[in-house]
Design an enzyme around this catalytic site. Structure first.
Site, PDB file in Angstrom:
ATOM      1  N   MET A  30      14.572  -3.343 -16.045  1.00  0.00           N
ATOM      2  CA  MET A  30      13.150  -3.519 -16.323  1.00  0.00           C
ATOM      3  C   MET A  30      12.450  -2.158 -16.383  1.00  0.00           C
ATOM      4  O   MET A  30      11.232  -2.077 -16.290  1.00  0.00           O
ATOM      5  CB  MET A  30      12.508  -4.410 -15.262  1.00  0.00           C
ATOM      6  CG  MET A  30      13.110  -5.827 -15.267  1.00  0.00           C
ATOM      7  SD  MET A  30      12.010  -7.106 -14.647  1.00  0.00           S
ATOM      8  CE  MET A  30      11.767  -6.552 -12.966  1.00  0.00           C
ATOM      9  N   HIS A  37      19.768   2.762 -11.273  1.00  0.00           N
ATOM     10  CA  HIS A  37      20.002   2.427 -12.682  1.00  0.00           C
ATOM     11  C   HIS A  37      20.925   3.462 -13.331  1.00  0.00           C
ATOM     12  O   HIS A  37      21.838   3.117 -14.085  1.00  0.00           O
ATOM     13  CB  HIS A  37      18.680   2.424 -13.450  1.00  0.00           C
ATOM     14  CG  HIS A  37      17.651   1.459 -12.948  1.00  0.00           C
ATOM     15  ND1 HIS A  37      16.512   1.869 -12.309  1.00  0.00           N
ATOM     16  CD2 HIS A  37      17.579   0.113 -13.009  1.00  0.00           C
ATOM     17  CE1 HIS A  37      15.766   0.814 -12.000  1.00  0.00           C
ATOM     18  NE2 HIS A  37      16.398  -0.277 -12.403  1.00  0.00           N
TER      19      HIS A  37
HETATM   20  P1  AMP Z   1      15.743  -3.865 -12.305  1.00  0.00           P
HETATM   21  O1  AMP Z   1      15.237  -2.830 -13.249  1.00  0.00           O
HETATM   22  O2  AMP Z   1      15.162  -3.778 -10.937  1.00  0.00           O
HETATM   23  O3  AMP Z   1      15.690  -5.252 -12.914  1.00  0.00           O
HETATM   24  O4  AMP Z   1      17.286  -3.546 -12.086  1.00  0.00           O
HETATM   25  C1  AMP Z   1      18.155  -3.415 -13.179  1.00  0.00           C
HETATM   26  C2  AMP Z   1      19.578  -3.326 -12.672  1.00  0.00           C
HETATM   27  O5  AMP Z   1      19.704  -2.205 -11.803  1.00  0.00           O
HETATM   28  C3  AMP Z   1      19.985  -4.569 -11.847  1.00  0.00           C
HETATM   29  O6  AMP Z   1      21.342  -4.881 -12.124  1.00  0.00           O
HETATM   30  C4  AMP Z   1      19.800  -4.083 -10.430  1.00  0.00           C
HETATM   31  O7  AMP Z   1      20.607  -4.772  -9.499  1.00  0.00           O
HETATM   32  C5  AMP Z   1      20.229  -2.634 -10.558  1.00  0.00           C
HETATM   33  N1  AMP Z   1      19.693  -1.854  -9.452  1.00  0.00           N
HETATM   34  C6  AMP Z   1      18.405  -1.789  -9.020  1.00  0.00           C
HETATM   35  N2  AMP Z   1      18.310  -1.006  -7.920  1.00  0.00           N
HETATM   36  C7  AMP Z   1      19.563  -0.575  -7.642  1.00  0.00           C
HETATM   37  C8  AMP Z   1      20.133   0.254  -6.619  1.00  0.00           C
HETATM   38  N3  AMP Z   1      19.391   0.785  -5.658  1.00  0.00           N
HETATM   39  N4  AMP Z   1      21.475   0.472  -6.647  1.00  0.00           N
HETATM   40  C9  AMP Z   1      22.245  -0.076  -7.611  1.00  0.00           C
HETATM   41  N5  AMP Z   1      21.775  -0.866  -8.596  1.00  0.00           N
HETATM   42  C10 AMP Z   1      20.444  -1.120  -8.625  1.00  0.00           C
END
Ligand code: AMP
Length: 285
Positions: A30, A37
């Site tokens: 997102m 990420h």
């Molecule tokens: P988001 O932008 O929050 O929807 O996250 C996008 C992807 O990045 C998802 O697969 C999340 O699980 C992953 N993600 C977010 N934060 C972390 C983190 N601290 N460590 C590893 N992966 C993450």
């Protein structure tokens, strides 16, 4: 950096890449990217010719009183982060492109969506399942990578791909943390300096629960009490759940068998910021 904004444009690009024998990894996000990420993009780039990072703040996974309107965005910085991590394509559709006028389709998954986040964010996983399916259909990657940070989401995505027979491998990469243990999250930017310090209590509570479970404590009540005791050190933390459940099904027996894989999950609010975190371990270590 190649930036694609339409579903048709993305599908045509994938078709071209596949025709010439390239493999494609995909990292759905997102935006407002951080090191968590970036680690997913790097992992994908290390084993695929092309990595497509999607940046789409998906309105259908936010509840009416959640933070869709104020979700942080910084597209320019995201482009730089993806590039440095080895990604070469960004898929960044608009809301109208993903949900055009008259849009009427939603994917509902039962079971794994019911507990934990499902109880506190009704409809959230319908939004997640639907947008992930749409992104996978647009990008058609060989592999899609997700972070363990959103543990229940990884269970939902695996269920989606299995149930619909989608031709993609789902991979889960470890949670990336700040030096003091706080799991990186785009939402951490909301935290005041004071709350940012308090937020480490989730990490400490999980560590306490893990060390108890690894010592062989098998009662879910006992492990959860240990986590709640630590969480109670921060008076203004409002805990949605602090749960010990089976790692594969997310079910909660009153006692776990020795050698069983479990996951500890916490969701809690500090002011208007909702934090989630989790860790996995084996009963008895
Ligand atoms: P988001 O932008 O929050 O929807 O996250 C996008 C992807 O990045 C998802 O697969 C999340 O699980 C992953 N993600 C977010 N934060 C972390 C983190 N601290 N460590 C590893 N992966 C993450």
């Amino acid at each position: 950096m190649e930036i694609i904004t339409t579903v048709k444009g993305m599908q045509e690009r994938t078709e071209e890449l596949r025709r010439t024998g390239s493999t494609i990894g995909c990292v759905p996000t997102m935006g407002f990217l951080h090191e968590g990420h970036a680690s997913l993009v790097r992992a994908s780039a290390s084993r695929h010719d092309r990595t497509v990072t999607s940046i789409f703040v998906n309105p259908t996974q936010f509840g009416p009183n959640e933070d869709f309107g104020r979700y942080p965005r910084d597209f320019e910085r995201d482009v730089a982060t993806v590039g440095t991590a080895g990604g070469s394509i960004i898929f960044a559709p608009t809301v109208e492109e993903m949900y055009p006028d008259g849009y009427a389709t939603s994917i509902h998954i039962t079971g794994v969506t019911d507990p934990l986040e499902g109880g506190f964010r009704p409809g959230h996983f319908d939004g997640v399942a639907t947008v992930v399916a749409k992104l996978l259909i647009a990008i058609q990657p060989h592999e899609a990578l997700f972070g363990a940070k959103d543990y229940q989401q990884t269970c939902v995505v695996k269920r989606l791909v299995r149930d619909l027979g989608l031709p993609v491998t789902i991979t889960v990469e470890p949670t990336i943390r700040e030096a003091d243990g706080l799991a990186m999250s785009s939402r951490n930017i909301y935290l005041s300096t004071q709350d940012r310090q308090k937020a480490t209590v989730l990490f400490r509570a999980l560590m306490a629960g893990i060390s108890e479970a690894e010592r062989g404590v098998a009662s879910s009540d006992d492990i959860e009490r240990t986590m709640r005791d630590v969480l109670s050190e921060v008076a203004d933390l409002s805990v949605d759940y602090a749960s010990a459940v089976l790692a594969d099904s997310l079910q909660r027996p009153s006692a776990f068998g020795q050698g069983v894989d479990i996951v500890l999950l916490i969701a809690a609010r500090l002011g208007s910021t909702r934090l989630i975190d989790n860790m996995t371990c084996r009963i008895g270590g």
